[in-house]
Design an enzyme around this catalytic site. Structure first.
Site, mmCIF file in Angstrom:
data_model
loop_
_atom_site.group_PDB
_atom_site.id
_atom_site.type_symbol
_atom_site.label_atom_id
_atom_site.label_comp_id
_atom_site.label_asym_id
_atom_site.label_seq_id
_atom_site.Cartn_x
_atom_site.Cartn_y
_atom_site.Cartn_z
ATOM 1 N N LYS A 22 -18.265 37.011 -48.981
ATOM 2 C CA LYS A 22 -17.663 35.897 -48.025
ATOM 3 C C LYS A 22 -16.543 36.341 -47.669
ATOM 4 C CE LYS A 22 -15.760 32.193 -47.935
ATOM 5 N NZ LYS A 22 -14.431 31.135 -48.314
ATOM 6 N N ASN A 23 -15.904 36.244 -49.301
ATOM 7 C CA ASN A 23 -14.229 36.748 -49.156
ATOM 8 C C ASN A 23 -13.489 37.947 -49.075
ATOM 9 O OD1 ASN A 23 -13.994 33.456 -49.204
ATOM 10 N ND2 ASN A 23 -13.627 33.169 -51.803
ATOM 11 N N ARG A 93 -9.155 28.224 -42.518
ATOM 12 C CA ARG A 93 -8.010 28.737 -43.089
ATOM 13 C C ARG A 93 -8.001 29.765 -43.528
ATOM 14 N NH1 ARG A 93 -5.034 25.159 -45.828
ATOM 15 N NH2 ARG A 93 -4.181 26.570 -46.616
ATOM 16 N N CYS A 117 -5.966 20.799 -46.522
ATOM 17 C CA CYS A 117 -7.523 20.855 -47.218
ATOM 18 C C CYS A 117 -7.650 20.295 -48.256
ATOM 19 C CB CYS A 117 -7.332 22.893 -47.807
ATOM 20 S SG CYS A 117 -9.267 22.931 -48.317
ATOM 21 N N ARG A 122 -2.442 24.012 -50.319
ATOM 22 C CA ARG A 122 -2.805 24.936 -49.835
ATOM 23 C C ARG A 122 -1.294 25.341 -48.960
ATOM 24 N NH1 ARG A 122 -8.459 26.246 -49.252
ATOM 25 N NH2 ARG A 122 -8.169 28.260 -49.822
ATOM 26 N N PRO A 123 0.043 25.972 -49.139
ATOM 27 C CA PRO A 123 0.726 25.771 -48.724
ATOM 28 C C PRO A 123 0.703 27.953 -48.162
ATOM 29 C CG PRO A 123 1.640 25.543 -49.887
ATOM 30 C CD PRO A 123 0.004 25.748 -50.044
ATOM 31 N N ILE A 124 1.607 28.255 -47.203
ATOM 32 C CA ILE A 124 1.711 29.871 -46.292
ATOM 33 C C ILE A 124 3.392 30.568 -46.890
ATOM 34 C CG2 ILE A 124 -0.598 29.800 -45.133
ATOM 35 C CD1 ILE A 124 1.230 29.991 -43.263
ATOM 36 N N LEU A 126 4.342 32.103 -49.541
ATOM 37 C CA LEU A 126 4.990 33.002 -49.855
ATOM 38 C C LEU A 126 3.785 34.362 -48.463
ATOM 39 C CD1 LEU A 126 2.865 32.452 -53.570
ATOM 40 C CD2 LEU A 126 5.356 32.314 -52.661
ATOM 41 N N ASP A 305 -12.915 28.688 -58.130
ATOM 42 C CA ASP A 305 -14.509 28.510 -56.991
ATOM 43 C C ASP A 305 -15.594 28.249 -57.792
ATOM 44 O OD1 ASP A 305 -13.409 30.919 -54.420
ATOM 45 O OD2 ASP A 305 -12.799 29.219 -55.220
ATOM 46 N N ILE A 327 -5.511 26.263 -60.350
ATOM 47 C CA ILE A 327 -5.109 26.321 -59.294
ATOM 48 C C ILE A 327 -4.480 25.914 -58.115
ATOM 49 C CG2 ILE A 327 -6.180 28.251 -57.747
ATOM 50 C CD1 ILE A 327 -5.657 29.508 -60.273
ATOM 51 N N ARG A 397 -20.719 27.029 -45.131
ATOM 52 C CA ARG A 397 -19.593 28.244 -44.623
ATOM 53 C C ARG A 397 -19.861 29.242 -45.708
ATOM 54 N NH1 ARG A 397 -14.059 25.963 -44.657
ATOM 55 N NH2 ARG A 397 -14.009 27.361 -44.531
#
Ligand code: EPZ
Length: 417
Positions: A22-23, A93, A117, A122-124, A126, A305, A327, A397
């Site tokens: 998936k990732n 996200r 989440c 989990r900011p964006i 960066l 994960d 993490i 998911r």
């Protein structure tokens, strides 16, 4: 709402085939926005996040086909609305991954902010800081990132924190930028390397993917390609622990054992017999499980994960294991549900102390996120009696037909619709 019902105590035996990752598929689908030509993606897993991304790309004007058999076709020739709406982004996200490609090719984009989440804030920041260094203007208004540029240019970007989708987003922005971009302290996950392979097949100039320093020299335009998505190392790791926790004997096939060597060496450390092959590995969980500490870090270390799944295994250890999550700040939700099944776990901040040797008992539990739901399935396989897992939409998911695959290995498991 679907539930999963498990009756525990069965040893898993046989062979299981791993699906595409998936990732790796999510950034690859976003990258199809970088060219008007057809892109074929092989080995796409048929999971809900992939279908959400297909809907997102279609809403942008991409002709996107994702059949159940794994090879998807994408053509971004008639792109219209350069927007990723809140309704889609709130469910996944990773939609943020369309920001880099849209800015690079169309010089503007409007993408809903992902928001919080279950596992962390989990900011964006960066992602946005990097794009601004490349000449974009990124304003945040009314819950959306409004981004535009006269044309992206190369830049030197050092990530203060290793970020997987941040690295992928900026790599996709840089392939059409004017000049050279250097991404330092970059993520080197296999999914990042797989994306770089795809972009190179489209004509991009990328060096160093898979290391902490990636160099990208921008080109004028990119072409279509046929690209294969790598196997899902997290799904493979999940089945490895399923075999171990049930004292089973399972061949995990169609995967790349090197991509999860940290997980497999940790399993060897706790007493699980692992024999490696080129495209798979064999797990024999016949002996006892030793309790061993584990700390999550970016690749190639033990992946966050797999943390929840490892915790489920440590509930069956012969002593005490301390699990440290570096993490995400809130990724122990599954512990509360495992405790409901009889586990002895104490959570303090980013550390969980798991006392093994407590037999698990079947119970009604609920999933809080994708990997937490996997850990509850593993606990249910080892528990005495019946377990009912609620909110399995989290599971769908990212795991393709997991209950069918588990049943194929002899588990007593079914989906209750
Ligand atoms: C990717 O998420 C994966 N998702 C996650 O898998 C995985 O848990 C994570 O990497 C870590 O391995 C996909 O690839 C789609 P990060 P991502 O940016 O990229 C902080 C699953 O179960 N950070 O590497 O969103 C962040 O808060 C999912 O399949 C910032 O502070 O994770 C976190 O603490 C869950 N600012 C750390 O960095 C930023 O701009 C690492 O996050 C970006 C990140």
């Amino acid at each position: 709402m679907d539930k999963i019902r498990i009756v525990g105590g069965k040893k898993l035996r046989g062979r299981v085939e791993i699906s595409g990752a998936k990732n790796a598929a999510l950034p690859a689908m976003a990258a199809t926005l970088l060219t008007p030509e057809t892109v074929l993606l092989e080995n796409i897993p048929y999971v809900r996040d992939i279908l959400t991304t297909r809907t997102l790309l279609e809403s942008i004007g991409v002709n996107a086909e994702v059949p159940g058999n794994g090879t998807g076709s994408f053509k971004a020739a008639d792109v219209g609305a350069l927007e990723a709406p809140y309704e889609l982004v709130k469910t996944m996200r990773a939609s943020i991954l369309v920001l880099g490609p849209m800015l690079a090719r169309f010089k503007k984009a409007r993408v809903s902010l992902p928001g919080g989440c279950a596992i962390g804030s989990r900011p964006i920041n960066l992602h946005l800081q990097g794009l601004e260094k490349m000449g974009a203007k990124c304003d945040v208004a009314h819950g959306y990132v409004e981004a535009s540029t006269a044309g992206l240019h190369g830049a030197y970007i050092q990530f203060e924190t290793v970020t997987v989708t941040g690295t992928e987003n900026l790599m996709m922005a840089a392939v059409l930028a004017n000049g050279e971009t250097v991404l330092d302290n970059a993520a080197c996950e296999p999914e990042v390397e797989n994306l770089a392979d795809m972009l190179r097949a489209m004509g991009a100039k990328i060096e160093g993917a898979g290391t902490r320093t990636i160099r990208i020299r921008g080109v004028k335009k990119l072409k279509g390609c046929r690209h294969r998505i790598i196997p899902d190392r997290i799904e493979a790791g999940t089945f490895a622990i399923a075999a171990a926790i049930t004292r089973g004997d399972v061949e995990v096939a169609d995967c790349n054992p090197k991509h999860l060597s940290s997980v497999l060496s940790q399993l060897s450390l706790v007493g699980v017999e692992i024999s490696m092959g080129e495209t798979g590995f064999h797990v024999r969980g016949h002996g006892g499980i030793s309790s061993k500490n584990m700390t999550t870090y970016p690749y190639p270390a033990f992946p966050t994960d797999m943390q929840a799944q490892y915790m489920a295994l440590m509930t069956q250890g012969d002593g005490t294991a301390i699990i440290t999550e570096t993490i995400f700040e809130n990724r122990f939700m599954h512990a509360l549900e495992l405790i409901r099944m009889g586990a002895d776990i104490k959570v303090e901040g980013r550390q969980a102390t798991v006392r093994g040797g407590c037999p698990l008992m079947g119970a009604n539990v609920q999933a809080s996120d994708l990997r937490a739901s996997a850990s509850l399935i593993l606990a249910g396989l080892a528990a005495k009696g019946e377990t009912i897992i609620d909110r399995v939409y989290h599971l769908d998911r990212g795991y393709a037909r997991i209950e069918e695959k588990m049943a194929g290995l002899g588990a007593e498991i079914e989906r209750i619709s």
